[in-house]
Motif scaffolding. Structure first.
Motif, PDB file in Angstrom:
ATOM      1  N   ARG A 171     -15.409  72.292 123.310  1.00 21.21           N
ATOM      2  CA  ARG A 171     -14.333  73.243 123.103  1.00 21.21           C
ATOM      3  C   ARG A 171     -14.628  74.674 123.725  1.00 21.21           C
ATOM      4  NH1 ARG A 171      -9.981  72.115 118.684  1.00 21.21           N
ATOM      5  NH2 ARG A 171     -10.430  70.049 118.070  1.00 21.21           N
ATOM      6  N   GLY A 212      -8.971  76.107 119.200  1.00 22.67           N
ATOM      7  CA  GLY A 212      -9.195  75.760 117.776  1.00 22.67           C
ATOM      8  C   GLY A 212     -10.276  76.199 117.015  1.00 22.67           C
ATOM      9  N   PHE A 213     -10.707  77.341 117.495  1.00 19.86           N
ATOM     10  CA  PHE A 213     -11.988  78.109 116.549  1.00 19.86           C
ATOM     11  C   PHE A 213     -11.356  78.606 115.648  1.00 19.86           C
ATOM     12  CE2 PHE A 213     -14.194  76.949 120.687  1.00 19.86           C
ATOM     13  CZ  PHE A 213     -15.452  76.591 120.183  1.00 19.86           C
ATOM     14  N   ASP A 214     -12.434  78.639 114.506  1.00 19.01           N
ATOM     15  CA  ASP A 214     -11.786  79.451 113.329  1.00 19.01           C
ATOM     16  C   ASP A 214     -11.844  80.988 113.725  1.00 19.01           C
ATOM     17  OD1 ASP A 214     -11.854  77.295 111.951  1.00 19.01           O
ATOM     18  OD2 ASP A 214     -13.715  77.354 111.362  1.00 19.01           O
ATOM     19  N   TYR A 263     -16.580  76.784 114.415  1.00 19.47           N
ATOM     20  CA  TYR A 263     -15.659  75.669 114.460  1.00 19.47           C
ATOM     21  C   TYR A 263     -16.004  74.617 113.259  1.00 19.47           C
ATOM     22  CZ  TYR A 263     -13.253  71.045 115.640  1.00 19.47           C
ATOM     23  OH  TYR A 263     -12.458  70.129 115.383  1.00 19.47           O
ATOM     24  N   ASP A 264     -15.140  74.731 112.120  1.00 19.85           N
ATOM     25  CA  ASP A 264     -15.263  73.633 111.117  1.00 19.85           C
ATOM     26  C   ASP A 264     -16.787  74.254 110.387  1.00 19.85           C
ATOM     27  OD1 ASP A 264     -14.837  71.963 108.879  1.00 19.85           O
ATOM     28  OD2 ASP A 264     -15.858  70.073 109.952  1.00 19.85           O
ATOM     29  N   ALA A 272     -17.463  70.992 118.912  1.00 20.13           N
ATOM     30  CA  ALA A 272     -17.256  72.716 119.001  1.00 20.13           C
ATOM     31  C   ALA A 272     -17.889  73.119 120.541  1.00 20.13           C
ATOM     32  CB  ALA A 272     -18.211  73.390 118.094  1.00 20.13           C
ATOM     33  N   THR A 309     -19.825  67.682 114.840  1.00 19.43           N
ATOM     34  CA  THR A 309     -19.051  69.055 114.737  1.00 19.43           C
ATOM     35  C   THR A 309     -19.574  69.776 115.804  1.00 19.43           C
ATOM     36  OG1 THR A 309     -18.611  68.680 112.466  1.00 19.43           O
ATOM     37  CG2 THR A 309     -18.732  70.890 113.173  1.00 19.43           C
TER      38      THR A 309
END
Length: 361
Positions: free
Chosen positions: A154, A187-189, A229-230, A151, A147
């Motif tokens: 990205r 795509g980051f939260d 991220y996640d 991250a 993960t």
């Protein structure tokens, strides 16, 4: 050995019969429950998740996957529900998280426990603990590493766009907004912290907040940003120059770049955090910038953007970095009235050295 089993082994070493986790990242790491409030009571043979109505369904879903886990609903307050479980289970020495449980809340739980907390051998006694879960979290497992690698990839893609954001005439706030938009697109939260954009003399403030100041030709601009991220945090800093470089900026940049490389070269299993920090600090001292570097060289990354290990002169003695740890390397030099430079990357400790997870510019 799963995370709960490792935590229970730590309890035995600490001569504890149970521990009450109240820090959400520690609860998530140990039980997989994602909640902003709650408690996890880790007993020798089972785990009790204490939540209010907001997280009841989520907690039950977690419990459904583990035969040794049950859920306790807090009807009035979390602390009262925790005390009810402790009275029912009656463990002897119960650890609580000293770094995360406020004194007022500790006193309230003691008061609700009554005479047991005052030393009654027949009832639970609260014992303040430090870093029980944090030590476990410092070494990432294969899933966490995968993960964090993704991250970092990205985040590097965002870093590669920085020169298109940091242009003359744009304000620091506008540049920060562009970085935040890029984090979402990547795509980051959400951002891991408030994005830092500091131009010209503002860059001499290590944690400056973006202002309405416009970027100008002939000045440096420091950008520090990260994403979640996640559930996992990554963090990166770059310092750019807008237009032609000044000799003062080049001197700072070259010195920090050399310090950054020296610290990364020191990272390997068994290295002491103070030695990694010292590698960067010696380079800056040689360039006459010892006083310009006031913070630590790095910090751990994971469920929180600042966690163990701490790469600083004040790191705990005798605790080397281990394979599987992920942390930042971020030396900097800050000269009031002139500006500052910080270069930050995320590294994974691997056998024989380290893997630099981030790139860009």
């Amino acid at each position: 050995m799963d995370r709960i089993a490792r935590l229970r082994a730590g309890l035995r070493r600490s001569e504890l019969d149970a521990v009450v986790l109240t820090h959400p990242p520690n609860i998530q790491y140990s039980t997989e429950l994602r909640a902003t409030a709650g408690a996890a009571i880790i007993l020798p043979g089972r785990t009790v998740l204490v939540v209010d109505s907001r997280y009841l369904s989520v907690a039950r879903s977690v419990a459904d996957t583990r035969a040794d886990t049950s859920v306790e609903r807090a009807e009035r307050s979390l602390d009262e529900a925790v005390v009810a479980v402790l009275r029912r289970e009656n463990p002897g020495r119960v650890g609580v998280e000293g770094a995360h449980l406020p004194v007022a809340r500790f006193n309230r739980i003691q008061s609700l426990l009554g005479t047991a907390a005052a030393g009654d051998a027949a009832g639970p006694v609260l014992i303040v603990t430090e870093r029980l879960v944090e030590r476990l979290r410092a070494v990432k497992d294969a899933g966490e590493i995968a993960t964090l690698r993704e991250a970092a990839r990205r985040l590097s893609s965002v870093a590669s766009q920085l020169r298109t954001f940091a242009i003359p005439g744009r304000t620091e706030r506008q540049v920060a907004s562009a970085v935040d938009d890029a984090l979402k697109t990547a795509g980051f939260d959400r951002p891991a912290f408030e994005t830092i954009v500091a131009s010209g003399p503002n860059s001499a403030l290590p944690h400056a907040r973006p202002t309405a100041r416009a970027l100008r030709e002939g000045e440096g601009v420091l950008l520090d940003f990260g994403g979640i991220y996640d559930g996992y945090c990554v963090d990166l800093s770059r310092t750019l120059h807008v237009g032609p470089e000044s000799p003062a900026f080049r001197r700072l940049f070259d010195a920090v770049s050399e310090a950054h490389a020296a610290a990364i070269a020191e990272v390997k299993p068994g290295a002491l955090p103070v030695d990694i920090d010292g590698a960067a600090r010696r380079v800056l001292a040689r360039h006459g910038l010892a006083e310009a570097f006031g913070h630590g060289t790095g910090h751990g990354l994971g469920l929180e953007v600042h966690e163990e290990p701490r790469i600083s002169p004040h790191a705990p003695e005798g605790e080397p970095v281990l394979a599987g740890m992920v942390f930042t390397i971020e030396p900097g030099a800050y000269v009031p009235g002139t500006g500052g430079v910080r270069i930050e990357d995320d590294v994974l400790v691997v056998e024989g050295g380290c893997e630099v997870l981030t790139d860009g510019i």
